[in-house]
Design a protein around this motif. Sequence first.
Motif, short mmCIF file in Angstrom:
data_model
loop_
_atom_site.label_atom_id
_atom_site.label_comp_id
_atom_site.label_asym_id
_atom_site.label_seq_id
_atom_site.Cartn_x
_atom_site.Cartn_y
_atom_site.Cartn_z
N UNK A 219 0.82 -1.22 0.00
CA UNK A 219 0.00 0.00 0.00
C UNK A 219 0.85 1.27 0.00
N UNK A 220 2.14 1.13 0.42
CA UNK A 220 3.03 2.29 0.47
C UNK A 220 3.79 2.43 -0.85
N UNK A 221 3.80 3.63 -1.39
CA UNK A 221 4.58 3.96 -2.58
C UNK A 221 5.65 4.97 -2.17
N UNK A 222 6.87 4.52 -1.93
CA UNK A 222 7.91 5.45 -1.47
C UNK A 222 8.38 6.37 -2.59
N UNK A 223 8.83 7.54 -2.20
CA UNK A 223 9.43 8.48 -3.14
C UNK A 223 10.93 8.22 -3.16
N UNK A 224 11.47 7.89 -4.34
CA UNK A 224 12.89 7.55 -4.43
C UNK A 224 13.76 8.76 -4.05
N UNK A 225 14.67 8.58 -3.08
CA UNK A 225 15.56 9.70 -2.73
C UNK A 225 16.58 10.00 -3.83
N UNK A 226 16.79 9.03 -4.74
CA UNK A 226 17.80 9.24 -5.79
C UNK A 226 17.20 9.82 -7.07
N UNK A 227 15.97 9.44 -7.42
CA UNK A 227 15.38 9.91 -8.68
C UNK A 227 14.16 10.80 -8.48
N UNK A 228 13.57 10.77 -7.30
CA UNK A 228 12.37 11.56 -7.05
C UNK A 228 11.10 10.95 -7.59
N UNK A 229 11.19 9.72 -8.11
CA UNK A 229 10.01 9.08 -8.67
C UNK A 229 9.19 8.36 -7.60
N UNK A 230 7.88 8.22 -7.89
CA UNK A 230 6.99 7.44 -7.04
C UNK A 230 7.17 5.97 -7.45
N UNK A 231 7.59 5.13 -6.50
CA UNK A 231 7.97 3.76 -6.83
C UNK A 231 6.89 2.75 -6.41
N UNK A 232 6.59 1.85 -7.32
CA UNK A 232 5.71 0.72 -7.00
C UNK A 232 6.62 -0.47 -6.72
#
Length: 562
Positions: A219-232
Amino acid sequence: MSSSPLSGLEERARAARSWPFEQARNLLTHLAKSRVPDPREAHEAIALLNAGDIDGAWNRFPALNRPVVFETGYGPSGLPHMGTFGEVARTTMVRNAFRALTGDRWATRLITVSDDMDGLRKVPDGVPNPEMLAEDLGKPLTVVRDPFGTHDSFGAHNNARLRAFLDSFGFDYEFLSATEAYRSGRFDATLLTLLERFDQIQDIMLPTLGPDRRATYSPFLPISPSTGRVLQVPTLERNVSKGTIVFEDEDGTRVETPVTGGRVKLQWKPDWAMRWTALGVDYEMSGKDLIDSVKVSSRVCRALGGTPPEGFNFEMFLDEAGQKISKSKGNGLTMEEWLRYGAPESLSWYMFQSPKSAKKLHFDVIPRATDDYLQFLAAYPTQEPDKQIDNAVWHIHGGAPPETTSPATFGLLLNLVGVANAADKAALWAYFGKYLPGATAETEPLLDRLMGYALNYYEDFVRPTKVFRTPTDKEKVALLDLAERLRALPADTTDGELIQTEVYAVGKAHEFEPLRAWFGALYEVLLGQSQGPRFGSFAAIYGLEPTIRLIEDGAAGRLVGT
């Protein structure tokens, strides 16, 4: 049971049968059940509320007396559209009905949430600098650069468009950016609850997914600290005491991140449930296509300790061929298109009518919607108060409809534009100046607006389809008879009923059976179409002498080919 007499408006609201009042009464019952946990006490609260004793219910059950929260949602990857308008307009109608039902004593809020923390999935069509957007795919919309160059982000640009859009219709709402809510900590407490109850949420969500998605779903979609993308990506570890999760970043490194402060967002169904819980949402409607999603999100909401809101599912719009409207197909009618040809009030009328029935949303519904709105508006002052409250215009105008309507229907204006070969409003006002002495755009603002819509609609849709025909021998004789009868009337006649009487008399004298065949002949020969306005009203506005010339030209077949 009521401790004080109800106002007339409250009494009428309790008996009203239109769907917004049905929804308002359902909401009242929902509030009692959701805010008074003991079933027996909830039953008592319902009885008090249904009797109109709001103060008595609040005194007996203080938990009832807090604002009622309505919510609508918006996906800012594109511009506001018909569905956005419909959802806010219909929710506003329910909110106004609830206010009337409770004597406007119960505070209400309408929160419009922009899901602007979603990752940009694809480059929308028709935007400038698409290559820039392509570089930002996967990033939250409030991080994606604005291709228009007017705002800090693409999300901010579309949020501004949303707010301007809603403001233009005069909606009373509170705007909420999901990004700001996540980052400010407004959702933190509920996010931590979800982390604590992670396994319960997974037990709800996983059975709704296919095997491939189920294997990696979180259920959690983290924000990548390296690319800034929303990760599934899967959640590899959870630390409830620290409020963190561990995931694998795009570069392969394991990252531990808090679930608070905007460092993660939620998958959309858990996100919906989280909003309901965190914001205390009491009412939200949605399309029929989301029925299963509502059920799943409601289960997640309960797992988070919240109560799913009251609401109902409206039917979807269909295109001209009866197919479901799709933004990607572009087979529907856009807001801009409707507002080029029809008044906002006509669109609100269309949204009010039968929300649980599928309706065609195409250009040809606009004239009828406009004239139906005008008919309901004209009827309102003559109705008893208990009928007025169920009239669509009461809901469209928040209980205070305009006191006057247009002196001409949209259909009549379309025909006047064509017959008069009018190119602008000034040409139309020249006719109305005689029919309504002293009338101006300032004294008849609705008529003036309708003129503009009619000019646009005629040019784009009516003119290309006009086909005049020559009259039959019987029709020709009747037309010339009508011309002579109208010539016998006073030259300055503007009495549409008097003219209409002569039209009827000719049809009967020449034995048209059924009589509508005579009117069909008038429309097809004189106007080049199968249907038309009330002919007497049209002639009164167009003018008696020009109408006589038109009839004689039609009888002679001179209109064919024009």
